[in-house]
Design a protein around this motif. Structure first.
Motif, short mmCIF file in Angstrom:
data_model
loop_
_atom_site.label_atom_id
_atom_site.label_comp_id
_atom_site.label_asym_id
_atom_site.label_seq_id
_atom_site.Cartn_x
_atom_site.Cartn_y
_atom_site.Cartn_z
N HIS A 13 67.10 24.27 12.00
CA HIS A 13 66.57 23.61 10.81
C HIS A 13 67.26 24.11 9.54
O HIS A 13 67.54 23.34 8.62
CB HIS A 13 65.06 23.78 10.70
CG HIS A 13 64.29 22.95 11.69
ND1 HIS A 13 64.37 21.59 11.75
CD2 HIS A 13 63.43 23.32 12.68
CE1 HIS A 13 63.60 21.13 12.71
NE2 HIS A 13 63.02 22.17 13.31
N ALA A 14 67.55 25.40 9.51
CA ALA A 14 68.25 25.97 8.35
C ALA A 14 69.64 25.35 8.23
O ALA A 14 70.08 24.99 7.13
CB ALA A 14 68.33 27.48 8.46
N LEU A 15 70.33 25.21 9.37
CA LEU A 15 71.66 24.58 9.35
C LEU A 15 71.56 23.12 8.93
O LEU A 15 72.39 22.62 8.16
CB LEU A 15 72.32 24.69 10.74
CG LEU A 15 72.82 26.07 11.14
CD1 LEU A 15 73.30 26.06 12.59
CD2 LEU A 15 73.93 26.53 10.20
N GLN A 16 70.54 22.43 9.43
CA GLN A 16 70.33 21.03 9.05
C GLN A 16 70.07 20.92 7.54
O GLN A 16 70.60 20.03 6.87
CB GLN A 16 69.18 20.41 9.83
CG GLN A 16 69.51 20.15 11.30
CD GLN A 16 68.30 19.66 12.08
OE1 GLN A 16 67.15 19.84 11.66
NE2 GLN A 16 68.56 19.08 13.25
N LEU A 17 69.26 21.83 7.01
CA LEU A 17 68.97 21.82 5.57
C LEU A 17 70.23 22.10 4.76
O LEU A 17 70.46 21.46 3.72
CB LEU A 17 67.87 22.84 5.23
CG LEU A 17 66.45 22.44 5.61
CD1 LEU A 17 65.50 23.59 5.35
CD2 LEU A 17 66.02 21.20 4.83
N GLN A 18 71.03 23.04 5.25
CA GLN A 18 72.29 23.33 4.55
C GLN A 18 73.20 22.11 4.55
O GLN A 18 73.81 21.77 3.53
CB GLN A 18 73.02 24.51 5.21
CG GLN A 18 72.40 25.85 4.93
CD GLN A 18 73.13 26.97 5.69
OE1 GLN A 18 73.90 26.73 6.60
NE2 GLN A 18 72.84 28.22 5.29
N GLU A 19 73.28 21.44 5.69
CA GLU A 19 74.12 20.24 5.80
C GLU A 19 73.58 19.13 4.88
O GLU A 19 74.35 18.45 4.20
CB GLU A 19 74.18 19.76 7.25
CG GLU A 19 74.99 18.51 7.48
CD GLU A 19 76.46 18.64 7.11
OE1 GLU A 19 77.11 17.60 6.91
OE2 GLU A 19 76.97 19.78 7.01
N MET A 20 72.26 18.98 4.85
CA MET A 20 71.67 17.96 3.98
C MET A 20 71.94 18.30 2.51
O MET A 20 72.24 17.42 1.71
CB MET A 20 70.16 17.85 4.24
CG MET A 20 69.83 17.19 5.56
SD MET A 20 68.07 17.26 5.97
CE MET A 20 67.38 16.22 4.73
N GLY A 21 71.88 19.56 2.18
CA GLY A 21 72.19 19.99 0.81
C GLY A 21 73.64 19.70 0.46
O GLY A 21 73.94 19.23 -0.65
N ARG A 22 74.52 19.99 1.40
CA ARG A 22 75.94 19.70 1.18
C ARG A 22 76.16 18.21 0.97
O ARG A 22 76.87 17.79 0.06
CB ARG A 22 76.76 20.20 2.38
CG ARG A 22 78.27 20.11 2.19
CD ARG A 22 79.02 20.52 3.45
NE ARG A 22 78.93 19.55 4.52
CZ ARG A 22 79.64 18.41 4.57
NH1 ARG A 22 80.48 18.12 3.62
NH2 ARG A 22 79.49 17.59 5.59
N ARG A 23 75.54 17.39 1.83
CA ARG A 23 75.67 15.94 1.68
C ARG A 23 75.11 15.45 0.36
O ARG A 23 75.67 14.56 -0.29
CB ARG A 23 74.97 15.22 2.84
CG ARG A 23 75.71 15.36 4.15
CD ARG A 23 75.00 14.62 5.24
NE ARG A 23 75.66 14.81 6.53
CZ ARG A 23 75.17 14.40 7.68
NH1 ARG A 23 74.01 13.77 7.72
NH2 ARG A 23 75.83 14.60 8.79
N GLU A 24 73.98 16.02 -0.05
CA GLU A 24 73.38 15.63 -1.33
C GLU A 24 74.32 15.96 -2.49
O GLU A 24 74.51 15.15 -3.40
CB GLU A 24 72.04 16.33 -1.54
CG GLU A 24 71.36 15.93 -2.83
CD GLU A 24 70.04 16.64 -3.06
OE1 GLU A 24 69.43 16.37 -4.10
OE2 GLU A 24 69.62 17.47 -2.21
N ARG A 25 74.95 17.15 -2.45
CA ARG A 25 75.89 17.52 -3.50
C ARG A 25 77.08 16.56 -3.53
O ARG A 25 77.54 16.14 -4.60
CB ARG A 25 76.37 18.96 -3.32
CG ARG A 25 75.33 20.00 -3.69
CD ARG A 25 75.89 21.42 -3.70
NE ARG A 25 76.44 21.85 -2.42
CZ ARG A 25 75.71 22.31 -1.40
NH1 ARG A 25 74.40 22.41 -1.51
NH2 ARG A 25 76.30 22.69 -0.27
N LEU A 26 77.58 16.19 -2.34
CA LEU A 26 78.69 15.23 -2.28
C LEU A 26 78.28 13.87 -2.84
O LEU A 26 79.04 13.25 -3.59
CB LEU A 26 79.19 15.08 -0.83
CG LEU A 26 79.96 16.26 -0.25
CD1 LEU A 26 80.22 16.04 1.25
CD2 LEU A 26 81.27 16.46 -0.99
N LEU A 27 77.09 13.43 -2.47
CA LEU A 27 76.60 12.14 -2.98
C LEU A 27 76.43 12.17 -4.50
O LEU A 27 76.78 11.21 -5.19
CB LEU A 27 75.29 11.75 -2.31
CG LEU A 27 75.40 11.32 -0.85
CD1 LEU A 27 74.02 11.16 -0.23
CD2 LEU A 27 76.18 10.02 -0.74
#
Length: 116
Positions: A13-27
């Protein structure tokens, strides 16, 4: 074992949250770039439409003003195309009449020659 599964689940879940955060920053970065491009395009359109209007007292044109100007240009373009089409038809008609008249003149000349 349950504790180990819980840790692994938390890590996933922590990795998923990090990935979601990365995607949000890119968006967000893409959105910022898109906004900059839109503003640049809006400015270019206004400068092309009306250089003086693009910088009236330092105010930026509103999107509605840009849309209105683009619509006006589009309508003028459509009217020009219609006028051009009308003129082409008129020209074609006149050329046809001229050819007919030329043919009539040739027949008349031939008739005159035959009368002599």
């Amino acid at each position: 074992q349950a504790e180990e599964e819980l840790r692994e689940g938390c890590a996933r879940h922590a990795l998923q949250l990090q990935e979601m955060g990365r995607r949000e920053r890119l968006l967000r970065a893409d959105l910022g770039l898109a906004r900059e491009q839109l503003e640049s395009f809006k400015t270019q359109v206004m400068q092309e439409c009306s250089p003086a209007a693009a910088d009236v007292a330092g105010k930026a044109m509103t999107e509605q003003q840009v849309i209105g100007k683009v619509r006006q240009i589009s309508e003028e373009n459509q009217q020009s195309h219609e006028r051009e089409k009308h003129l082409q038809e008129e020209l074609s008609s006149r050329l046809t009449k001229e050819k007919e008249m030329s043919a009539d003149v040739e027949v008349f000349k031939k008739s005159l020659r035959e009368l002599r």
